[in-house]
Structure formats: C-alpha cells, structure tokens
Design a protein around this motif. Structure first.
Motif, mmCIF file in Angstrom:
data_model
loop_
_atom_site.group_PDB
_atom_site.id
_atom_site.type_symbol
_atom_site.label_atom_id
_atom_site.label_comp_id
_atom_site.label_asym_id
_atom_site.label_seq_id
_atom_site.Cartn_x
_atom_site.Cartn_y
_atom_site.Cartn_z
ATOM 1 N N LEU A 72 -6.113 -2.478 1.615
ATOM 2 C CA LEU A 72 -6.793 -1.249 1.659
ATOM 3 C C LEU A 72 -7.860 -0.221 3.008
ATOM 4 O O LEU A 72 -7.426 0.807 3.011
ATOM 5 N N ALA A 89 -3.157 0.366 -4.130
ATOM 6 C CA ALA A 89 -2.258 -1.126 -3.945
ATOM 7 C C ALA A 89 -1.904 -1.755 -4.993
ATOM 8 O O ALA A 89 -2.572 -2.034 -5.489
ATOM 9 N N TYR A 125 -7.773 0.277 -5.263
ATOM 10 C CA TYR A 125 -7.010 2.039 -4.975
ATOM 11 C C TYR A 125 -8.824 1.995 -3.555
ATOM 12 O O TYR A 125 -9.264 1.885 -4.088
ATOM 13 N N ILE A 145 0.897 -1.436 0.121
ATOM 14 C CA ILE A 145 0.265 0.127 -0.076
ATOM 15 C C ILE A 145 0.554 1.344 -0.397
ATOM 16 O O ILE A 145 1.686 1.326 0.535
#
Length: 180
Positions: free
Chosen positions: A101, A57, A66, A4
């Motif tokens: 995420l 990600a 994302y 991330i």
C-alpha cells in the motif's frame, strides 16, 4: 496474492470498521470516537476532490487494508506536500500489505507539483514497525513531537518522516493538490 486498486464508495463500510477498531483500540490515530460511515464518506470525497489517491488492498480477494494521501496542511503554500496514512487489518499484518500500500501511495504521489510525502507515526504497538517500513521505502526522520497525544491512559510521541519526491529546489512544476 495482494491486489491494490482505487477505492470506491462501496468499500467504505469496511474502511469505517477497520478505522473504528484502530480508533478504539490502537494508537495510529489520535481520534477517540470512531467516525460514522457518513463522516468517512465525506473524508473520502474530499481526498478524491483533490485528485489524491485512496487505495484498497485485498489479499486473495478479501479486504486487507487501505491507504490514502491528504493535503499536508490546508493553506495554499503547503500544496506541494501530502500526508499519507496506511491501515492494515490485524489478520493481514506481516504479509506485505502495508509495504504494498505504501509503495503504491508513493508511486501515485509522483504527480506534477507534489514534492514531499509526509508521515506522522505515533508510538504504540505498530509504531516501530511503521517507522521501519517507512525507512525501508526511503523516508527519513525529520523530527518528533514529544508527548503530544494522550490515549489509552498514557502520553504518546509522534515521529515525523518525509520522503522527497522532487528534492531539487526548482520552482514548482504544477499546482500540487490545489484544484483550479
């Protein structure tokens, strides 16, 4: 391996493509026309202008999804709450990308002044999985908008979920997402 990191503008063509597929084929968003790269860039800059997170990600170096946080509502009294969104490439689903995420967005939302993280989850192919993920990370259901969206020839509900970042009722400690 899932990584991330903060998004940068060069990520936005991949973000635009993923979001565009969800607009056209999915129900996670109620937009019906995929926004252009220019529009996604405008949205990205607005989020960053509020000093809120927009994350990417990757799995083994390849774009996998994302997530970002935006002001919950535009009026100043709402400045202590943000709404999060998570989008994962179909090929990366079921591999922990969404969980990673969302956990990162939660972590990055623990900043002075923010009290609540809100999720608005529409029903559809990924809705139940998203509700389960949010529940597993501490969100609680706070309501449902019944049949508020018409997409792909049917009415869709939206489940509202909330995570209390600072659940006490003390006065705010910061300015929230308002940028002075």
């Amino acid at each position: 391996m899932i990584t991330i990191r903060d998004a940068v503008e060069s990520d936005l063509p991949l973000v635009t493509a993923l979001y565009g597929r969800e607009v056209e084929l999915g129900t996670a968003t109620f937009e019906t026309d995929p926004p252009s790269l220019e529009e996604i860039t405008r949205r990205f800059r607005a989020v960053r202008g509020f000093d809120l997170p927009w994350l990417i990600a990757t799995v083994d170096g390849a774009f996998a999804g994302y997530a970002y946080a935006t002001p919950f509502r535009p009026r100043p009294a709402y400045r202590y709450a943000v709404e999060e969104s998570v989008y994962v490439e179909e090929s990366a689903r079921g591999r922990g990308v969404g969980r990673t995420l969302l956990a990162a967005i939660i972590d990055r939302s623990h900043q002075p002044g923010l009290r609540h993280l809100i999720a608005a989850i529409s029903e559809g192919a990924t809705g139940a999985a998203s509700i389960g993920l949010h529940s597993a990370l501490g969100f609680r259901k706070v309501g449902t908008y019944r049949q508020v969206g018409w997409k792909h020839g049917r009415w869709l509900d939206v489940t509202l979920m909330q995570l209390d970042l600072a659940p006490d009722s003390a006065p705010p400690a910061g300015s929230g997402w308002l940028v002075n």
